[in-house]
Structure formats: C-alpha cells, structure tokens
Design a protein around this motif. Structure first.
Motif, PDB file in Angstrom:
ATOM      1  N   LEU A 172      40.576  19.682  48.556  1.00  0.00           N
ATOM      2  CA  LEU A 172      40.325  21.125  48.566  1.00  0.00           C
ATOM      3  C   LEU A 172      40.812  21.750  47.253  1.00  0.00           C
ATOM      4  O   LEU A 172      41.836  21.361  46.701  1.00  0.00           O
ATOM      5  N   SER A 173      40.063  22.736  46.800  1.00  0.00           N
ATOM      6  CA  SER A 173      40.390  23.366  45.520  1.00  0.00           C
ATOM      7  C   SER A 173      41.623  24.251  45.638  1.00  0.00           C
ATOM      8  O   SER A 173      41.798  24.984  46.611  1.00  0.00           O
ATOM      9  N   SER A 174      42.451  24.161  44.628  1.00  0.00           N
ATOM     10  CA  SER A 174      43.627  25.034  44.538  1.00  0.00           C
ATOM     11  C   SER A 174      43.430  26.117  43.483  1.00  0.00           C
ATOM     12  O   SER A 174      44.381  26.847  43.164  1.00  0.00           O
ATOM     13  N   ASP A 175      42.228  26.209  42.932  1.00  0.00           N
ATOM     14  CA  ASP A 175      41.987  27.129  41.822  1.00  0.00           C
ATOM     15  C   ASP A 175      42.194  28.579  42.232  1.00  0.00           C
ATOM     16  O   ASP A 175      41.740  29.021  43.291  1.00  0.00           O
ATOM     17  N   ILE A 176      42.889  29.276  41.346  1.00  0.00           N
ATOM     18  CA  ILE A 176      42.996  30.735  41.448  1.00  0.00           C
ATOM     19  C   ILE A 176      42.283  31.295  40.222  1.00  0.00           C
ATOM     20  O   ILE A 176      42.735  31.095  39.086  1.00  0.00           O
ATOM     21  N   VAL A 177      41.155  31.951  40.452  1.00  0.00           N
ATOM     22  CA  VAL A 177      40.353  32.474  39.351  1.00  0.00           C
ATOM     23  C   VAL A 177      40.511  33.989  39.310  1.00  0.00           C
ATOM     24  O   VAL A 177      40.298  34.671  40.317  1.00  0.00           O
ATOM     25  N   VAL A 178      40.898  34.488  38.153  1.00  0.00           N
ATOM     26  CA  VAL A 178      41.100  35.929  37.975  1.00  0.00           C
ATOM     27  C   VAL A 178      40.180  36.419  36.872  1.00  0.00           C
ATOM     28  O   VAL A 178      39.788  35.664  35.974  1.00  0.00           O
ATOM     29  N   GLU A 179      39.854  37.689  36.946  1.00  0.00           N
ATOM     30  CA  GLU A 179      38.976  38.319  35.963  1.00  0.00           C
ATOM     31  C   GLU A 179      39.631  39.589  35.458  1.00  0.00           C
ATOM     32  O   GLU A 179      40.273  40.326  36.202  1.00  0.00           O
ATOM     33  N   GLY A 180      39.445  39.856  34.187  1.00  0.00           N
ATOM     34  CA  GLY A 180      40.011  41.075  33.621  1.00  0.00           C
ATOM     35  C   GLY A 180      39.579  41.254  32.170  1.00  0.00           C
ATOM     36  O   GLY A 180      38.894  40.410  31.599  1.00  0.00           O
ATOM     37  N   PRO A 181      40.006  42.344  31.578  1.00  0.00           N
ATOM     38  CA  PRO A 181      40.742  43.462  32.175  1.00  0.00           C
ATOM     39  C   PRO A 181      39.862  44.272  33.131  1.00  0.00           C
ATOM     40  O   PRO A 181      38.672  44.420  32.899  1.00  0.00           O
ATOM     41  N   THR A 182      40.463  44.783  34.183  1.00  0.00           N
ATOM     42  CA  THR A 182      39.727  45.552  35.166  1.00  0.00           C
ATOM     43  C   THR A 182      39.172  46.827  34.540  1.00  0.00           C
ATOM     44  O   THR A 182      39.880  47.549  33.848  1.00  0.00           O
ATOM     45  N   GLY A 183      37.883  47.085  34.795  1.00  0.00           N
ATOM     46  CA  GLY A 183      37.259  48.294  34.274  1.00  0.00           C
ATOM     47  C   GLY A 183      36.757  48.195  32.859  1.00  0.00           C
ATOM     48  O   GLY A 183      36.127  49.127  32.356  1.00  0.00           O
ATOM     49  N   ALA A 184      37.028  47.080  32.175  1.00  0.00           N
ATOM     50  CA  ALA A 184      36.563  46.929  30.798  1.00  0.00           C
ATOM     51  C   ALA A 184      35.104  46.492  30.776  1.00  0.00           C
ATOM     52  O   ALA A 184      34.613  45.849  31.707  1.00  0.00           O
ATOM     53  N   GLY A 185      34.420  46.825  29.712  1.00  0.00           N
ATOM     54  CA  GLY A 185      33.021  46.423  29.593  1.00  0.00           C
ATOM     55  C   GLY A 185      32.879  44.925  29.417  1.00  0.00           C
ATOM     56  O   GLY A 185      32.007  44.290  30.013  1.00  0.00           O
TER      57      GLY A 185
END
Length: 209
Positions: A172-185
C-alpha cells in the motif's frame, strides 16, 4: 611691517610692491588678495531633474521585481511546510524506536472553514475499535502554504520499535502528496514518501512553476 628702518630711513634692498594686479595696498599684503574667477568652484549637489530620474528608475525596478519576489516567498513557504511533514515523520519514527513500540503520524486536513491542517503524533496506537489515544504532539500547517492531494490509508503512517514502517502495510502506498502555494496561479506538487524500511524522502519537481 613698515618699509622704513629704525631711524626712519627706507630698508635697503626691499622693493615696494605697487601696481601688482590682484594686490591691494602699497605693501602687497597676501591676505588682501581678491579671489579670481578660477577660484570659484561650482556646487556638488544634485539637481531636481537628476533626483526625479533616480526615483523613476528605483520605482521601475521595484515594480518589475515585486511579483517575482512574492512568487519566491510563496514557494519557500510551500517547501518549508513540506519539510515540516518530513521532519514530523522522522521524529515519529525516532519516538517509536525509543519506546520500542508503535508510533504514528496522523494527518488531519483542514475543513473548508478552517485555516490550519494538523499533524498529530500518537504513541502505542491500539487496534480498532479502541479509540486512538491523545496525541503527544500536534503541529499546525497553514492552509495558505499547501493543500493535501493524496494521503495514505486512514491518513496515517506508523512505525514499529525497529523503525520500520508498519502502516500502510505491504504494498500500500504511503505517499503524501501536497500542492502549493495555495491560491497561486502556478502550483507545484511535492511527494513525501516513506519506504518499508522507514526511510523518508521528499520528491520535489524537476522544474518549478
């Protein structure tokens, strides 16, 4: 000094300086020399036009560089938040080894009306349906810095007393994927991955947006 000697007679061999341009008085006193045109130096200050040109150049540079500086600041905030997730995972692993038991990091993404995500470290995670014990450490992460895209099963990564990953189990995957900066183009994605041996790595974009 008078041009005459002690007995009123003129000093021998002392010429009288008369009629020399730029000198006043019969004795040619240097203190009475009038300044000529070449001795008058112009002022070294700036003109109003020069100051206005400098201010215009400074305003232009600031206007051009301000968006770029803001973009770099938001990106650094995003990377710092992702590093906090990695640091929390490593600290949880060390806690499990020190306790010679199970320790877990649980992610609580913020609700739409909340401004903070929460990373909680819990010890001796009991089997279901026993309630999860109170966290020993809670770390808030600003929603302005990042958003969670992918989380492991039960939003949790656990380690045993040997520092190995026990949850998610197996393949099972343990990946934590985050995206940012929030609200940026222009947004970027960072993956925090925990291997079965307990190694935690951060995978950043090859090219940042």
């Amino acid at each position: 000094m008078s041009s005459r000697g002690l007995w009123g007679r003129p000093w021998a061999g002392v010429p009288r300086l008369t009629g020399v341009p730029g000198l006043t008085g019969a004795t040619g006193d240097a203190s009475s020399v009038a300044p000529g045109p070449s001795d008058r130096r112009p002022s070294s200050g700036f003109t109003l036009l020069e100051l206005l040109i400098v201010l215009a150049i400074v305003a232009l540079v600031v206007g051009v560089s301000a968006p770029w500086i803001q973009k770099i600041a938001r990106r650094n905030k995003f990377r710092s938040a992702a590093s906090e997730i990695q640091s929390t995972l490593l600290a949880t692993r060390m806690r499990a080894v020190r306790l010679n038991g199970t320790a877990s990091m649980v992610v609580h993404p913020a609700a739409p009306t909340e401004s903070m995500h929460l990373l909680q470290t819990v010890e001796l995670d009991p089997p279901s349906p026993t309630p999860t014990p109170n966290p020993t450490r809670t770390l808030p992460l600003s929603t302005d810095a990042l958003a969670f895209l992918t989380l492991p099963v039960n939003s949790k990564v656990s380690f045993d007393g040997n520092g190995r990953r026990v949850a998610p189990a197996g393949a099972l995957s343990s990946d934590i994927v985050v995206e940012g900066p929030t609200g940026a183009g222009d947004r970027n994605q960072i993956t925090i991955r925990t291997s079965m041996t307990g190694r935690v790595e951060v995978i950043t974009p090859a090219v940042w947006q």
